[in-house]
Design a protein around this motif. Structure first.
Motif, PDB file in Angstrom:
ATOM      1  N   TYR A   1      13.894 -41.404  48.038  1.00 22.58           N
ATOM      2  CA  TYR A   1      12.789 -41.665  48.968  1.00 22.58           C
ATOM      3  C   TYR A   1      12.305 -40.414  49.698  1.00 22.58           C
ATOM      4  O   TYR A   1      11.606 -40.516  50.683  1.00 22.58           O
TER       5      TYR A   1
ATOM      6  N   TRP B   1      13.639 -37.983  51.589  1.00 27.94           N
ATOM      7  CA  TRP B   1      14.044 -37.548  52.924  1.00 27.94           C
ATOM      8  C   TRP B   1      14.715 -36.188  52.819  1.00 27.94           C
ATOM      9  O   TRP B   1      15.514 -35.959  51.905  1.00 27.94           O
TER      10      TRP B   1
ATOM     11  N   ARG C   1       9.591 -48.202  55.923  1.00 29.05           N
ATOM     12  CA  ARG C   1      10.417 -47.051  55.544  1.00 29.05           C
ATOM     13  C   ARG C   1      11.817 -47.167  56.141  1.00 29.05           C
ATOM     14  O   ARG C   1      12.811 -46.908  55.466  1.00 29.05           O
TER      15      ARG C   1
ATOM     16  N   TYR D   1       7.220 -50.643  49.990  1.00 27.45           N
ATOM     17  CA  TYR D   1       8.662 -50.868  49.922  1.00 27.45           C
ATOM     18  C   TYR D   1       9.288 -50.090  48.760  1.00 27.45           C
ATOM     19  O   TYR D   1      10.336 -49.450  48.933  1.00 27.45           O
TER      20      TYR D   1
ATOM     21  N   HIS E   1       6.244 -46.712  60.233  1.00 25.87           N
ATOM     22  CA  HIS E   1       7.536 -46.398  59.621  1.00 25.87           C
ATOM     23  C   HIS E   1       8.428 -47.624  59.434  1.00 25.87           C
ATOM     24  O   HIS E   1       9.543 -47.497  58.925  1.00 25.87           O
TER      25      HIS E   1
ATOM     26  N   ALA F   1       8.736 -46.219  49.787  1.00 22.09           N
ATOM     27  CA  ALA F   1       8.999 -45.772  51.163  1.00 22.09           C
ATOM     28  C   ALA F   1       7.993 -44.699  51.575  1.00 22.09           C
ATOM     29  O   ALA F   1       8.306 -43.776  52.325  1.00 22.09           O
ATOM     30  N   CYS F   2       6.772 -44.828  51.092  1.00 20.34           N
ATOM     31  CA  CYS F   2       5.719 -43.858  51.424  1.00 20.34           C
ATOM     32  C   CYS F   2       5.321 -43.958  52.890  1.00 20.34           C
ATOM     33  O   CYS F   2       5.327 -45.039  53.470  1.00 20.34           O
ATOM     34  N   ARG F   3       4.961 -42.826  53.453  1.00 23.55           N
ATOM     35  CA  ARG F   3       4.324 -42.825  54.764  1.00 23.55           C
ATOM     36  C   ARG F   3       2.900 -43.363  54.617  1.00 23.55           C
ATOM     37  O   ARG F   3       2.355 -43.402  53.523  1.00 23.55           O
TER      38      ARG F   3
END
Length: 380
Positions: A348, A350, A327, A196, A324, A199-201
């Motif tokens: 995060y 993106w 995420r 959380y 995901h 927000a890692c994959r």
């Protein structure tokens, strides 16, 4: 299938490279590759996930050619066009088409990229480049639509708009409470909180090493170095914030599991009765992270922590959850908190604003003008 790439994106194992060479060689004239160095260089340049997808795609294509009674190395644009029609569900006449499962438009496009690469590396004309194939792909997109199904979001406090309300339903807060009070639970809590905060994959989470974490500082917070990711194949690296709560969870997990170096998140093996057997030495498999999310949702349901939710609904939830989900939930929570799009993208990692806006679209629909107007009249 290979275990997967770590966040550090280690080179693919030699057997994977030889697999790529083998598949391309099978397509080459006289089974001799004109420029072997091109194939080997491509395999080294690709990430392990890309190699795995390439091999899977080419093997599916080979199966299609066999069912169509066509030699793969001599396939034409018409062969590829037929494959696209079958994949998009537009053709059920032939045995090959009936044996082909319908795929999403994005998946079909990926298949064509892989097939095109294979033929070019084999020294043959690329049958996917023909206008006929391009038009069939366009037709497939019209039939299937191009909007990708979004993973169901796991937000910190649930789907409500009040960020100060207690956590409810399928939410990170509830899943944290549902974790076990043993080594498995400690690992799960540290994993959820890290997922959380950052927000890692999944591949990034699985690849985290003890040495990647810096802290805690005087406030108890920390920073984690994400050395390489899907959008950072060159390994420039970036950093993500870890809250004091997360840092404490990581410290407790490490202490109880006696982890002093190596991978942060590892497999916890249990006996048949559920008691802890051991903690693995290697990294947690990225593919198992989604399964952990699903298991925790079921755990929360069985403990009656999800409120008024039926068995049918929890099954739908579990089916819709993916790697995901947290995420997506992070993006929605940030929008709900009033954070700007550039700030969310920067924090995060993106790159595509369309992706972030798509994640926030459902939240926007529930809190937009139409929702406020409906509430105004229905509350009367």
């Amino acid at each position: 299938m290979a275990k997967t790439a770590l966040t550090r994106m280690e080179p693919a194992p030699p057997e994977r490279l030889s697999d790529v060479v083998g598949e391309v060689t099978a397509l080459a004239p006289e089974r001799v590759i004109v420029d072997p160095s091109l194939v080997e260089a491509a395999a080294r340049a690709w990430s392990p996930n890309t190699i795995r997808a390439f091999l899977s795609d080419i093997r599916l294509w080979d199966s299609w050619c066999r069912l169509s009674r066509v030699t793969a190395g001599e396939a034409t644009a018409q062969t590829v066009a037929g494959y696209v029609r079958a994949l998009s569900g537009q053709d059920h006449d032939s045995a090959a088409a009936r044996a082909t499962e319908t795929r999403a438009a994005a998946t079909i496009a990926r298949y064509l990229v892989s097939i095109g690469w294979a033929y070019r590396m084999a020294g043959r004309d690329d049958p996917t480049a023909a206008p006929l194939v391009r038009l069939e792909l366009k037709a497939a997109r019209k039939v299937l639509g191009t909007r990708q199904r979004q993973a169901r979001a796991i937000r910190f406090k649930g789907e409500g708009s009040d960020l100060d309300a207690p956590a409810s339903g399928v939410s990170l807060g509830v899943l944290l409470k549902a974790t076990r009070r043993d080594l498995l639970g400690l690992r799960d809590r540290a994993l959820l909180l890290t997922a959380y905060d950052t927000a890692c994959r999944c591949s990034e989470l699985a690849g985290l090493q003890i040495t990647d974490i810096d802290g805690p500082d005087t406030d108890g917070a920390g920073v984690v170095e994400i050395r390489r990711s899907k959008t950072d194949q060159d390994g420039q690296g970036t950093q993500a914030y870890l809250s004091p709560v997360t840092m404490r969870a990581i410290a407790e997990w490490r202490s109880k599991a006696a982890i002093t170096r190596g991978p942060l998140f590892r497999r916890v093996e249990t006996w048949f009765d559920g008691s802890i057997r051991s903690v693995g030495e290697g990294p947690l498999h990225p593919g198992s992270i989604t399964l952990i999310y699903k298991r925790l949702i079921r755990q929360a349901f069985d403990k009656r922590m999800l409120g008024d939710i039926s068995e049918t609904e929890v099954v739908r939830w579990i089916k819709a959850v993916s790697s995901h989900s947290i995420r997506v939930g992070v993006a929605q929570d940030n929008f709900a908190a009033g954070e700007s799009l550039p700030a969310i993208m920067q924090a995060y990692r993106w790159r595509d604003p369309k992706t972030v806006l798509r994640y926030g679209a459902k939240l926007a629909a529930k809190s937009g003008a139409s929702a406020r107007m409906a509430a105004r009249f229905h509350d009367k």
